[in-house]
Design an enzyme around this catalytic site. Structure first.
Site, PDB file in Angstrom:
ATOM      1  N   LYS A   1       2.251  -3.455   7.314  1.00 22.22           N
ATOM      2  CA  LYS A   1       2.495  -3.643   5.872  1.00 22.22           C
ATOM      3  C   LYS A   1       3.954  -3.287   5.551  1.00 22.22           C
ATOM      4  O   LYS A   1       4.606  -3.963   4.748  1.00 22.22           O
ATOM      5  CB  LYS A   1       1.544  -2.769   5.032  1.00 22.22           C
ATOM      6  CG  LYS A   1       0.090  -3.192   5.054  1.00 22.22           C
ATOM      7  CD  LYS A   1      -0.180  -4.556   4.425  1.00 22.22           C
ATOM      8  CE  LYS A   1       0.012  -4.589   2.934  1.00 22.22           C
ATOM      9  NZ  LYS A   1      -0.416  -5.901   2.366  1.00 22.22           N
TER      10      LYS A   1
ATOM     11  N   TYR B   1      -1.687  -0.546  11.051  1.00 21.00           N
ATOM     12  CA  TYR B   1      -1.865  -1.214   9.752  1.00 21.00           C
ATOM     13  C   TYR B   1      -0.664  -0.946   8.846  1.00 21.00           C
ATOM     14  O   TYR B   1      -0.032  -1.885   8.341  1.00 21.00           O
ATOM     15  CB  TYR B   1      -3.166  -0.739   9.077  1.00 21.00           C
ATOM     16  CG  TYR B   1      -3.223  -1.045   7.587  1.00 21.00           C
ATOM     17  CD1 TYR B   1      -3.280  -2.361   7.132  1.00 21.00           C
ATOM     18  CD2 TYR B   1      -3.193  -0.020   6.639  1.00 21.00           C
ATOM     19  CE1 TYR B   1      -3.305  -2.648   5.772  1.00 21.00           C
ATOM     20  CE2 TYR B   1      -3.230  -0.299   5.277  1.00 21.00           C
ATOM     21  CZ  TYR B   1      -3.285  -1.609   4.845  1.00 21.00           C
ATOM     22  OH  TYR B   1      -3.310  -1.891   3.502  1.00 21.00           O
TER      23      TYR B   1
ATOM     24  N   THR C   1       0.818  -1.213   0.000  1.00 20.65           N
ATOM     25  CA  THR C   1       0.000   0.000   0.000  1.00 20.65           C
ATOM     26  C   THR C   1       0.854   1.265   0.000  1.00 20.65           C
ATOM     27  O   THR C   1       2.006   1.235   0.452  1.00 20.65           O
ATOM     28  CB  THR C   1      -0.891  -0.007   1.263  1.00 20.65           C
ATOM     29  OG1 THR C   1      -1.538   1.247   1.400  1.00 20.65           O
ATOM     30  CG2 THR C   1      -0.081  -0.265   2.523  1.00 20.65           C
ATOM     31  N   ASP C   2       0.259   2.359  -0.461  1.00 22.81           N
ATOM     32  CA  ASP C   2       0.972   3.652  -0.395  1.00 22.81           C
ATOM     33  C   ASP C   2       1.105   4.149   1.044  1.00 22.81           C
ATOM     34  O   ASP C   2       1.890   5.042   1.334  1.00 22.81           O
ATOM     35  CB  ASP C   2       0.278   4.713  -1.267  1.00 22.81           C
ATOM     36  CG  ASP C   2      -1.178   4.982  -0.898  1.00 22.81           C
ATOM     37  OD1 ASP C   2      -1.690   4.341   0.039  1.00 22.81           O
ATOM     38  OD2 ASP C   2      -1.806   5.832  -1.565  1.00 22.81           O
ATOM     39  N   GLU C   3       0.331   3.548   1.974  1.00 20.71           N
ATOM     40  CA  GLU C   3       0.339   4.055   3.354  1.00 20.71           C
ATOM     41  C   GLU C   3       1.686   3.853   4.036  1.00 20.71           C
ATOM     42  O   GLU C   3       1.968   4.494   5.048  1.00 20.71           O
ATOM     43  CB  GLU C   3      -0.773   3.395   4.177  1.00 20.71           C
ATOM     44  CG  GLU C   3      -2.133   3.635   3.582  1.00 20.71           C
ATOM     45  CD  GLU C   3      -3.290   3.501   4.565  1.00 20.71           C
ATOM     46  OE1 GLU C   3      -3.052   3.400   5.775  1.00 20.71           O
ATOM     47  OE2 GLU C   3      -4.432   3.506   4.092  1.00 20.71           O
TER      48      GLU C   3
HETATM   49  P1  NAD Z   1      -9.779  -7.174   2.241  1.00 15.60           P
HETATM   50  O1  NAD Z   1      -9.760  -6.892   3.708  1.00 15.60           O
HETATM   51  O2  NAD Z   1     -11.006  -6.873   1.459  1.00 15.60           O
HETATM   52  O3  NAD Z   1      -9.423  -8.708   1.979  1.00 15.60           O
HETATM   53  C1  NAD Z   1      -8.414  -9.371   2.682  1.00 15.60           C
HETATM   54  C2  NAD Z   1      -8.570 -10.866   2.434  1.00 15.60           C
HETATM   55  O4  NAD Z   1      -7.509 -11.531   3.140  1.00 15.60           O
HETATM   56  C3  NAD Z   1      -9.885 -11.436   2.974  1.00 15.60           C
HETATM   57  O5  NAD Z   1     -10.460 -12.300   2.016  1.00 15.60           O
HETATM   58  C4  NAD Z   1      -9.463 -12.195   4.229  1.00 15.60           C
HETATM   59  O6  NAD Z   1     -10.304 -13.310   4.510  1.00 15.60           O
HETATM   60  C5  NAD Z   1      -8.061 -12.633   3.850  1.00 15.60           C
HETATM   61  N1  NAD Z   1      -7.237 -12.872   5.039  1.00 15.60           N
HETATM   62  C6  NAD Z   1      -7.077 -12.056   6.122  1.00 15.60           C
HETATM   63  N2  NAD Z   1      -6.271 -12.634   7.016  1.00 15.60           N
HETATM   64  C7  NAD Z   1      -5.878 -13.819   6.495  1.00 15.60           C
HETATM   65  C8  NAD Z   1      -5.030 -14.859   6.943  1.00 15.60           C
HETATM   66  N3  NAD Z   1      -4.419 -14.798   8.148  1.00 15.60           N
HETATM   67  N4  NAD Z   1      -4.837 -15.927   6.140  1.00 15.60           N
HETATM   68  C9  NAD Z   1      -5.436 -16.015   4.927  1.00 15.60           C
HETATM   69  N5  NAD Z   1      -6.285 -15.074   4.466  1.00 15.60           N
HETATM   70  C10 NAD Z   1      -6.491 -13.978   5.239  1.00 15.60           C
HETATM   71  O7  NAD Z   1      -8.518  -6.400   1.673  1.00 15.60           O
HETATM   72  P2  NAD Z   1      -8.334  -5.634   0.268  1.00 15.60           P
HETATM   73  O8  NAD Z   1      -8.813  -4.251   0.416  1.00 15.60           O
HETATM   74  O9  NAD Z   1      -8.817  -6.475  -0.825  1.00 15.60           O
HETATM   75  O10 NAD Z   1      -6.730  -5.579   0.226  1.00 15.60           O
HETATM   76  C11 NAD Z   1      -5.983  -6.659  -0.318  1.00 15.60           C
HETATM   77  C12 NAD Z   1      -4.503  -6.336  -0.236  1.00 15.60           C
HETATM   78  O11 NAD Z   1      -4.230  -5.139  -0.947  1.00 15.60           O
HETATM   79  C13 NAD Z   1      -4.007  -6.093   1.193  1.00 15.60           C
HETATM   80  O12 NAD Z   1      -2.733  -6.646   1.299  1.00 15.60           O
HETATM   81  C14 NAD Z   1      -3.955  -4.581   1.317  1.00 15.60           C
HETATM   82  O13 NAD Z   1      -2.965  -4.186   2.237  1.00 15.60           O
HETATM   83  C15 NAD Z   1      -3.583  -4.186  -0.107  1.00 15.60           C
HETATM   84  N6  NAD Z   1      -4.055  -2.850  -0.545  1.00 15.60           N
HETATM   85  C16 NAD Z   1      -5.368  -2.496  -0.414  1.00 15.60           C
HETATM   86  C17 NAD Z   1      -5.791  -1.260  -0.902  1.00 15.60           C
HETATM   87  C18 NAD Z   1      -7.233  -0.823  -0.813  1.00 15.60           C
HETATM   88  O14 NAD Z   1      -7.542   0.319  -1.136  1.00 15.60           O
HETATM   89  N7  NAD Z   1      -8.164  -1.678  -0.424  1.00 15.60           N
HETATM   90  C19 NAD Z   1      -4.868  -0.400  -1.503  1.00 15.60           C
HETATM   91  C20 NAD Z   1      -3.530  -0.800  -1.596  1.00 15.60           C
HETATM   92  C21 NAD Z   1      -3.133  -2.042  -1.127  1.00 15.60           C
HETATM   93  O1  DAU Z   2      -4.153   4.015   0.534  1.00 19.64           O
HETATM   94  C1  DAU Z   2      -4.385   2.642   0.448  1.00 19.64           C
HETATM   95  C2  DAU Z   2      -5.219   2.188   1.624  1.00 19.64           C
HETATM   96  O2  DAU Z   2      -6.538   2.657   1.387  1.00 19.64           O
HETATM   97  C3  DAU Z   2      -5.214   0.669   1.818  1.00 19.64           C
HETATM   98  O3  DAU Z   2      -3.928   0.256   2.130  1.00 19.64           O
HETATM   99  C4  DAU Z   2      -6.185   0.267   2.940  1.00 19.64           C
HETATM  100  O4  DAU Z   2      -6.242  -1.138   3.023  1.00 19.64           O
HETATM  101  C5  DAU Z   2      -7.551   0.817   2.599  1.00 19.64           C
HETATM  102  O5  DAU Z   2      -8.437   0.530   3.660  1.00 19.64           O
HETATM  103  C6  DAU Z   2      -7.479   2.324   2.368  1.00 19.64           C
HETATM  104  O6  DAU Z   2      -7.181   3.027   3.608  1.00 19.64           O
HETATM  105  P1  DAU Z   2      -7.949   4.370   4.059  1.00 19.64           P
HETATM  106  O7  DAU Z   2      -7.832   4.493   5.518  1.00 19.64           O
HETATM  107  O8  DAU Z   2      -7.531   5.531   3.221  1.00 19.64           O
HETATM  108  O9  DAU Z   2      -9.470   3.954   3.594  1.00 19.64           O
HETATM  109  P2  DAU Z   2     -10.868   4.174   4.317  1.00 19.64           P
HETATM  110  O10 DAU Z   2     -11.914   3.776   3.328  1.00 19.64           O
HETATM  111  O11 DAU Z   2     -10.917   3.555   5.665  1.00 19.64           O
HETATM  112  O12 DAU Z   2     -10.931   5.745   4.507  1.00 19.64           O
HETATM  113  C7  DAU Z   2     -10.806   6.639   3.406  1.00 19.64           C
HETATM  114  C8  DAU Z   2     -10.800   8.048   3.982  1.00 19.64           C
HETATM  115  O13 DAU Z   2     -12.112   8.349   4.509  1.00 19.64           O
HETATM  116  C9  DAU Z   2      -9.854   8.244   5.152  1.00 19.64           C
HETATM  117  O14 DAU Z   2      -9.296   9.548   5.093  1.00 19.64           O
HETATM  118  C10 DAU Z   2     -10.732   8.109   6.384  1.00 19.64           C
HETATM  119  C11 DAU Z   2     -12.060   8.644   5.907  1.00 19.64           C
HETATM  120  N1  DAU Z   2     -13.266   8.019   6.517  1.00 19.64           N
HETATM  121  C12 DAU Z   2     -13.355   6.658   6.488  1.00 19.64           C
HETATM  122  C13 DAU Z   2     -14.450   6.012   7.021  1.00 19.64           C
HETATM  123  C14 DAU Z   2     -14.539   4.512   7.023  1.00 19.64           C
HETATM  124  C15 DAU Z   2     -14.279   8.804   7.032  1.00 19.64           C
HETATM  125  O15 DAU Z   2     -14.210  10.050   7.023  1.00 19.64           O
HETATM  126  N2  DAU Z   2     -15.375   8.171   7.557  1.00 19.64           N
HETATM  127  C16 DAU Z   2     -15.499   6.807   7.593  1.00 19.64           C
HETATM  128  O16 DAU Z   2     -16.509   6.297   8.122  1.00 19.64           O
END
Ligand code: NAD
Ligand code: DAU
Length: 378
Positions: A188, A184, A136-138
C-alpha cells in the site's frame, strides 16, 4: 465542480460496496462504474439493492490488466476515479506477498497510467479530473503503547465512545514518515508513492487518504469483527493473536464512505487526509464487547461465550498500536464520525445475525477449507 462518470474500483468489496451505494443513491446525475475482479473478497451480493439502478454499471476486470484499464476508462469517459481495489488482509500478505505486489502496486500503476493516457488525450486534459486513492494507516508503521491502561483521549468529537481512551501520546498525522512492516502495508505504501509521483511528475490531480480500521456490514469474515461474530454464533474458538494487547482505532464503515464523499468533492488536490474514529481499543477489550453483544442478542447468559477465547501464536511482525489524528479533515472539510462506537457495534452485530445467509454463503465451500489451512498450526 461537476464530475459525471466515476469509476469506483473494488466496489464489490467491503468498503467499496458502501461507497458505491452512497454515490449511486446520492448522485443520480452521476454514472457510477464499479470495476472489480471479484476475487474471494468481492461479492456482488453486497450490492443487490443498487444493481438495477440506471446510473450504475458493473464491470468485471483486473486492475493489473493495463489494456483493459485503457479500454474501460475510455469507453466510459471516466473523469473521476475512487480507487479501493486491493488485496487487503495482512495475514494473507504474510503467506503470499507476490499477489499483494501485483494487485496493490502494479494494479494501481496500471490504473494511473491508463487514466493519464486518456486524460492527456482530451482537449481540457486534467481539468476537473481526479484520481482519489484510498489507503491505510498501516503505511505509517506502529505506535508505542505508552499508556497501557489508557488515558483520557485528547479528542472530544461528538461521536467518541464512552470508552474514550488513548493508549499513548503519539498519533499518526499526515506528515508521519512512512514505515510499513507487513507485505500488505509495504504494497500500500508503494502504491501511495506511485499516486503522488503521478501528481508530481505528470501533473495528474490526485488525493490520498489513509484510514484506520473499519467495521460494519459486508466485511469479509477473515477480519477480526465479522470472524468473531460468526465464530461465537457457531460456537467455534476465537483465535486471539498473542495476548490481545494490540490496539486498533475503529471507524464505522459508513462514516468512512461519508468521508470519501466529502473529500472527493471538496478535498484539495495533491493533499493527504487521515481518517479515523478517535476510538482506540485493545483487541481483548473489543473481543469482550463483541462476545457480550452477541450473547445478549442471541439470548445467551452473560459470559456464556467467554470460554471460546483461545490465545494463539501472534501474527508475524504484528503492529502494536495504530491511532489516527483526523483533526485536519475535521478542521478543513468539517467531517466527523457520526456514530458512537457502542451504537456502531450494536448495529454491526445485529446486521450479521440478521444476515446469516450472506455469511453462510461465504463461509461454506472453498473458504472454509482455506481458513482451516491458514489457521492450522496456530
Ligand atoms: P476488501 O478485501 O473487502 O475488498 C477488496 C475488493 O477489491 C474486492 O471486491 C476484490 O474483488 C477487489 N479486488 C482485489 N484485487 C483486484 C484486482 N486485481 N482488480 C480488481 N479488483 C480487485 O477490502 P476493503 O477492506 O473493502 O478495503 C478497500 C480498500 O480500503 C483497500 O484499498 C484497503 O487497503 C483500504 N483500507 C481498508 C481498511 C479496512 O479496515 N478494511 C482501512 C483502511 C484502508
Ligand atoms: O488499519 C487499517 C487496516 O485494518 C486495513 O488497512 C486492513 O485492510 C484491514 O484488514 C485492517 O487490518 P488489521 O490487521 O488491523 O485487521 P484484522 O481484522 O485482520 O485484525 C485486527 C486486529 O485483531 C489485529 O491486531 C490482529 C487481531 N486479530 C485478527 C484476527 C483476524 C486476532 O487477534 N485474531 C484474528 O483472528
Amino acid at each position: 465542480m461537476f464530475r459525471r462518470n466515476i469509476l469506483i474500483t473494488g466496489g464489490a468489496g467491503f468498503i467499496g460496496s458502501h461507497v458505491v451505494r452512497l454515490f449511486v443513491n446520492k448522485y443520480p446525475e452521476y454514472h457510477i462504474v464499479n470495476l472489480d475482479k471479484l476475487t474471494y473478497a468481492g461479492n456482488l451480493a453486497n450490492l443487490k439493492d443498487v444493481e438495477k439502478c440506471p446510473n450504475y454499471t458493473f464491470v468485471k476486470a483486473d486492475i493489473a490488466d493495463l489494456d483493459k484499464m485503457r479500454d474501460i476508462i475510455k469507453e466510459y469517459k471516466i473523469d473521476g476515479i475512487i480507487h479501493l481495489a486491493a488485496e487487503s488482509h495482512v495475514d494473507r500478505s504474510i503467506k503470499d506477498p507476490f499477489t499483494f505486489a501485483r494487485t496493490n502496486v502494479m494494479g494501481t500503476l496500471s490504473l494511473l497510467q491508463a487514466a493519464r493516457e486518456y486524460w492527456e488525450s482530451l482537449p481540457d486534459k486534467y481539468n476537473d479530473k481526479l484520481f482519489y486513492h484510498i489507503s491505510t494507516d498501516e503505511v505509517y508503521g506502529a505506535l508505542e503503547l505508552t499508556s497501557p491502561e489508557g488515558i483520557e483521549s485528547p479528542f472530544s468529537t461528538a461521536a467518541s465512545s464512552d470508552h474514550h481512551k488513548a493508549y499513548g501520546e503519539d498519533f499518526f498525522v499526515e506528515t508521519t514518515k512512512y514505515n510499513p512492516h507487513s507485505p500488505y502495508s509495504a504494497s500500500k505504501a508503494a502504491s501511495d508513492h506511485f499516486v503522488r509521483a503521478y501528481h508530481d511528475t505528470y501533473g495528474m490531480p490526485t488525493i490520498v487518504t489513509n484510514c484506520s480500521n473499519n467495521y460494519g456490514p459486508y466485511q469479509f469474515p477473515e477480519k477480526l469483527i465479522p470472524l468473531f461474530i460468526n465464530n461465537i454464533r457457531k460456537r467455534k474458538p476465537l483465535p486471539v493473536y498473542g495476548k490481545g494487547e494490540n490496539v486498533r482505532d475503529w471507524l464505522f464503515v459508513e462514516d468512512h464512505a461519508r468521508a470519501i464523499d466529502t473529500i472527493f468533492h471538496k478535498g484539495k488536490v495533491a493533499d493527504t487526509y487521515n481518517i479515523g474514529g478517535f476510538n482506540e481499543w485493545k483487541n481483548i477489550d473489543i473481543i469482550h464487547v463483541i462476545i457480550k453483544t452477541v450473547d445478549r442478542l442471541l439470548g445467551n447468559p452473560e459470559g456464556y461465550s467467554d470460554e471460546l477465547i483461545t490465545f494463539v501464536t501472534d501474527r508475524a511482525g504484528h503492529d502494536l498500536r495504530y491511532a489516527i489524528d483526523s483533526r485536519k479533515l475535521q478542521r478543513e472539510l468539517g467531517w466527523e464520525p457520526s456514530l458512537q462506537f457502542e451504537e456502531g457495534i450494536e448495529k454491526t452485530v445485529k446486521w450479521y445475525l440478521d444476515n446469516q445467509e450472506w455469511m453462510d454463503n461465504i463461509t461454506s465451500g472453498n473458504y472454509e477449507k482455506y481458513y482451516e489451512e491458514m489457521y492450522s498450526g496456530r
